[in-house]
Scaffold this motif. Structure first.
Motif, PDB file in Angstrom:
ATOM      1  N   TYR A 196       0.843  -1.187   0.000  1.00  0.00           N
ATOM      2  CA  TYR A 196       0.000   0.000   0.000  1.00  0.00           C
ATOM      3  C   TYR A 196       0.878   1.236   0.000  1.00  0.00           C
ATOM      4  N   GLY A 197       0.936   1.947  -1.112  1.00  0.00           N
ATOM      5  CA  GLY A 197       1.779   3.147  -1.206  1.00  0.00           C
ATOM      6  C   GLY A 197       3.218   2.798  -0.911  1.00  0.00           C
ATOM      7  N   PRO A 198       3.919   3.667  -0.202  1.00  0.00           N
ATOM      8  CA  PRO A 198       5.306   3.366   0.185  1.00  0.00           C
ATOM      9  C   PRO A 198       5.315   2.584   1.506  1.00  0.00           C
ATOM     10  N   GLY A 199       4.745   1.396   1.501  1.00  0.00           N
ATOM     11  CA  GLY A 199       4.680   0.552   2.693  1.00  0.00           C
ATOM     12  C   GLY A 199       3.649  -0.539   2.485  1.00  0.00           C
ATOM     13  N   ASP A 200       2.920  -0.889   3.539  1.00  0.00           N
ATOM     14  CA  ASP A 200       1.876  -1.891   3.414  1.00  0.00           C
ATOM     15  C   ASP A 200       0.835  -1.722   4.517  1.00  0.00           C
ATOM     16  N   TYR A 201      -0.210  -2.509   4.414  1.00  0.00           N
ATOM     17  CA  TYR A 201      -1.151  -2.579   5.519  1.00  0.00           C
ATOM     18  C   TYR A 201      -1.273  -4.028   5.934  1.00  0.00           C
ATOM     19  N   ARG A 202      -1.505  -4.256   7.224  1.00  0.00           N
ATOM     20  CA  ARG A 202      -1.481  -5.599   7.791  1.00  0.00           C
ATOM     21  C   ARG A 202      -2.700  -5.888   8.647  1.00  0.00           C
TER      22      ARG A 202
END
Length: 176
Positions: free
Chosen positions: A70-76
């Motif tokens: 998600y974008g410059p990273g993630d979601y968990r």
């Protein structure tokens, strides 16, 4: 388990499609549950013979896995969502026991994201985007409920522009 759900769904679909005369209940309100992406409470208001407004309130991000880029990273994690669509629907059969629909609207999500800049820490993110949906709704003969199956897509505008997510669901609504 997946085989049981598939066989049960196909049996239910076959039972619903065998109706010969229907008294479709699509000119009022309906309330039910939606399982899928998003999952939660579903409310639909029918207007006349071919329009409706559909509202889903529930969880988002669980069906296709909680860890996603998600974008410059993630979601968990799973988040909260509110999704609304303006729909057009039409009878597929003469008896009107099966109706097809499609529509467009928007979605607001609230979830935890893990941007790279926070080194493993999360931030709460409110996101907003557009969505489109299409599906089939089955009205069993002389029953106050309907069963629906739908699919569509969500395209985020804010926080991560052009983030794309598939929205699918199956559900049951009580029509009154």
């Amino acid at each position: 388990m997946k085989r049981f759900v598939l066989i049960s769904s196909l049996a239910l679909l076959g039972w619903v499609m065998t109706s010969t005369v229907a008294q479709a209940q699509y000119n009022n309100w309906s309330v039910g549950v939606r399982l899928g992406e998003p999952s939660g409470i579903n409310v639909r208001k029918y207007f006349g013979n071919n329009r409706a407004f559909d509202l889903n309130i529930g969880t988002y991000g669980g069906l296709y896995g909680t860890k996603r880029s998600y974008g410059p990273g993630d979601y968990r994690s799973v988040g909260l969502t509110v999704q609304g669509h303006y729909l057009w629907h039409t009878a597929v059969t003469k008896s009107e026991s099966i109706r097809a629909y499609y529509g467009f609207g928007g979605q607001i999500n609230n979830r935890r994201t893990y941007p790279l800049r926070l080194n493993g820490e999360y931030q709460k993110t409110l996101s907003l985007g557009g969505s489109g949906i299409g599906g089939l709704e089955f009205f069993p003969v002389n029953k106050p409920y309907s069963i629906f199956l739908e699919t569509g897509a969500y395209v985020e505008l804010l926080q991560s522009p052009f983030f794309l997510s598939l929205n699918t669901g199956i559900g049951l609504r009580y029509n009154f």
